[in-house]
Write a protein that holds these residues in place. Structure first.
Motif, PDB file in Angstrom:
ATOM      1  N   CYS A   5       0.836  -1.207   0.000  1.00 32.82           N
ATOM      2  CA  CYS A   5       0.000   0.000   0.000  1.00 32.82           C
ATOM      3  C   CYS A   5       0.867   1.252   0.000  1.00 32.82           C
ATOM      4  CB  CYS A   5      -0.963   0.002   1.189  1.00 32.82           C
ATOM      5  SG  CYS A   5      -0.143   0.045   2.781  1.00 32.82           S
ATOM      6  N   GLN A   6       0.237   2.394  -0.236  1.00 29.52           N
ATOM      7  CA  GLN A   6       0.947   3.665  -0.219  1.00 29.52           C
ATOM      8  C   GLN A   6       1.427   3.972   1.200  1.00 29.52           C
ATOM      9  OE1 GLN A   6       1.702   5.858  -2.791  1.00 29.52           O
ATOM     10  NE2 GLN A   6       1.005   4.166  -4.093  1.00 29.52           N
ATOM     11  N   LYS A   7       2.687   4.353   1.317  1.00 29.89           N
ATOM     12  CA  LYS A   7       3.270   4.625   2.633  1.00 29.89           C
ATOM     13  C   LYS A   7       2.517   5.750   3.365  1.00 29.89           C
ATOM     14  CE  LYS A   7       7.301   6.667   4.807  1.00 29.89           C
ATOM     15  NZ  LYS A   7       8.690   7.127   4.682  1.00 29.89           N
ATOM     16  N   ASP A   8       2.226   6.855   2.654  1.00 30.49           N
ATOM     17  CA  ASP A   8       1.557   7.997   3.300  1.00 30.49           C
ATOM     18  C   ASP A   8       0.197   7.612   3.867  1.00 30.49           C
ATOM     19  OD1 ASP A   8       3.727   9.470   2.613  1.00 30.49           O
ATOM     20  OD2 ASP A   8       2.775  10.587   0.981  1.00 30.49           O
ATOM     21  N   LEU A   9      -0.556   6.826   3.093  1.00 30.81           N
ATOM     22  CA  LEU A   9      -1.875   6.380   3.564  1.00 30.81           C
ATOM     23  C   LEU A   9      -1.750   5.518   4.813  1.00 30.81           C
ATOM     24  CD1 LEU A   9      -3.804   5.323   0.309  1.00 30.81           C
ATOM     25  CD2 LEU A   9      -4.242   7.309   1.749  1.00 30.81           C
ATOM     26  N   LEU A  10      -0.758   4.619   4.798  1.00 36.52           N
ATOM     27  CA  LEU A  10      -0.571   3.708   5.921  1.00 36.52           C
ATOM     28  C   LEU A  10      -0.128   4.469   7.177  1.00 36.52           C
ATOM     29  CD1 LEU A  10      -0.671   0.746   6.815  1.00 36.52           C
ATOM     30  CD2 LEU A  10       1.743   0.530   6.156  1.00 36.52           C
ATOM     31  N   VAL A  11       0.790   5.415   7.011  1.00 35.29           N
ATOM     32  CA  VAL A  11       1.268   6.199   8.168  1.00 35.29           C
ATOM     33  C   VAL A  11       0.107   6.963   8.804  1.00 35.29           C
ATOM     34  CG1 VAL A  11       2.702   8.157   8.880  1.00 35.29           C
ATOM     35  CG2 VAL A  11       3.670   6.395   7.394  1.00 35.29           C
ATOM     36  N   GLU A  12      -0.707   7.614   7.976  1.00 36.32           N
ATOM     37  CA  GLU A  12      -1.837   8.384   8.505  1.00 36.32           C
ATOM     38  C   GLU A  12      -2.831   7.470   9.240  1.00 36.32           C
ATOM     39  OE1 GLU A  12      -5.359  11.481   7.076  1.00 36.32           O
ATOM     40  OE2 GLU A  12      -4.243  10.345   5.576  1.00 36.32           O
TER      41      GLU A  12
END
Length: 368
Positions: A5-12
């Motif tokens: 998955c997209q890193k930014d989406l996962l971090v948020e």
């Protein structure tokens, strides 16, 4: 389990869901986030047995499955891992391999079976509110929620819904904060939401016209906010009769600039510290509020112009409680209504009744 998955989406998602995770628990699974890889999406759940937060993000799922990973460790890893995408693969020994760019981590997971189930909320009644409105209501009353458990029911805010109006009330024994807003609803109900839940809800809410959906059952409340499902237990008990606690008459009315009074209280408070506690004296005279304070560090005096009608009065206040109310008022001018030196002071808007803050005075020694 295997997904990308997209890193930014996962971090948020992990950051927000982590707010409902126990920092320390005798149940190890509660210190983790439940990851559930499904067709085309990843569901993340955090739960501390009182508050649960669930969200779903897009993911390329190569192998469906579920596993609980340490929330703190997972967040630390994915924040620092390079690359724009993150892949997580788990094996039959519940070891999870997290990859991003050239980095790779392998950490132990916990079986999803050990993760407690969230409460199943029967959707009895629901309420729709603009996110910006709900956020401002929570933020303007959060400061007055009790932080001690002497009366557990006051460690939350009362939602009083009737006559197409929702009223939020917080009280801690020294002050009261009330915020009122008209809504389109025929609900007639009362419930008390824990302060911790409201604090986390405020962080998820956006200051805009997007809608938040509240579902209330007998023991739980569910908030649907911008892709997040938040479930919380409700507090049980008898909340303060706030209408009876609010003085109905006043002998003195002060119309004053909020910023000017806030600045004056902050200046006068410079001599007050945790070690050197002292009330601030407010003396209301003709078209002026005089503020003074005396501690072992010295004396301070300041004054603010205002419009006064009624009797002159002198009273003392805890500087923090006064500042909290002023900062929460969120308007240029406020009206102070006073019914004598030892009666609670009401802080209200110049027009309407959208908020009311009650601050109890403290006794001050007479000047030498």
């Amino acid at each position: 389990m295997k997904f990308i998955c997209q890193k930014d989406l996962l971090v948020e998602a992990v950051s927000n869901v982590s707010r409902a995770v126990c920092a320390k628990s005798p149940i190890p699974a509660l210190e983790g986030i439940l990851l559930k890889a499904q067709e085309g999406q990843l569901q993340l759940t955090g739960y501390d047995l009182e508050l649960g937060i669930v969200t779903t993000i897009e993911a390329k799922t190569e192998q469906q499955g579920e596993l609980v990973l340490s929330a703190k460790l997972l967040l630390d890893i994915i924040r620092r891992i390079p690359g724009e995408t993150v892949s997580i693969v788990s094996d039959e020994k519940n070891l999870a391999t997290i990859r991003g760019g050239a980095s790779e981590f392998t950490i132990p997971g916990i079986l999803a079976d050990e993760y407690p189930e969230l409460p199943n909320v029967e959707e009895k009644s629901d309420l729709v509110m603009k996110q910006g409105t709900l956020k401002s209501m929570i933020d303007q009353t959060l400061f007055a929620i009790a932080t001690t458990d002497s009366k557990p029911v006051h460690t939350g805010s009362l939602f009083d819904i009737k006559d197409s109006c929702v009223t939020l009330v917080s009280v801690d024994g020294y002050r009261l904060a009330l915020r009122r807003e008209a809504i389109v609803s025929d609900l007639n109900t009362k419930f008390i939401v824990p302060g911790k839940t409201l604090s986390e809800i405020s962080k998820l809410l956006r200051e805009e016209d997007e809608e938040a959906y509240l579902v209330v059952s007998q023991k739980h409340i569910v908030f649907h906010i911008s892709g997040y499902y938040v479930v919380s237990r409700l507090l049980e008990g008898d909340f303060l009769d706030y209408n009876a606690a609010i003085p109905k008459i006043s002998k003195t009315t002060v119309k004053i600039n909020t910023r000017s009074l806030t600045d004056s209280v902050e200046r006068t408070s410079l001599l007050i510290s945790d070690r050197l506690r002292s009330p601030i004296r407010l003396v209301v005279t003709e078209n002026k509020v005089q503020l003074s304070c005396s501690t072992a560090m010295g004396k301070a005096h300041d004054e603010v112009d205002c419009e006064v009608s009624g009797e002159a009065v002198s009273m003392g206040f805890n500087n923090k409680y006064l500042l909290d109310a002023l900062k929460a008022s969120d308007c240029d001018m406020v009206k102070l209504e006073i019914n004598g030196a030892l009666s609670p002071m009401r802080m209200i808007p110049m027009e309407g009744d959208s908020f009311l803050f009650l601050v109890l005075p403290v006794r001050v020694k007479n000047d030498d």
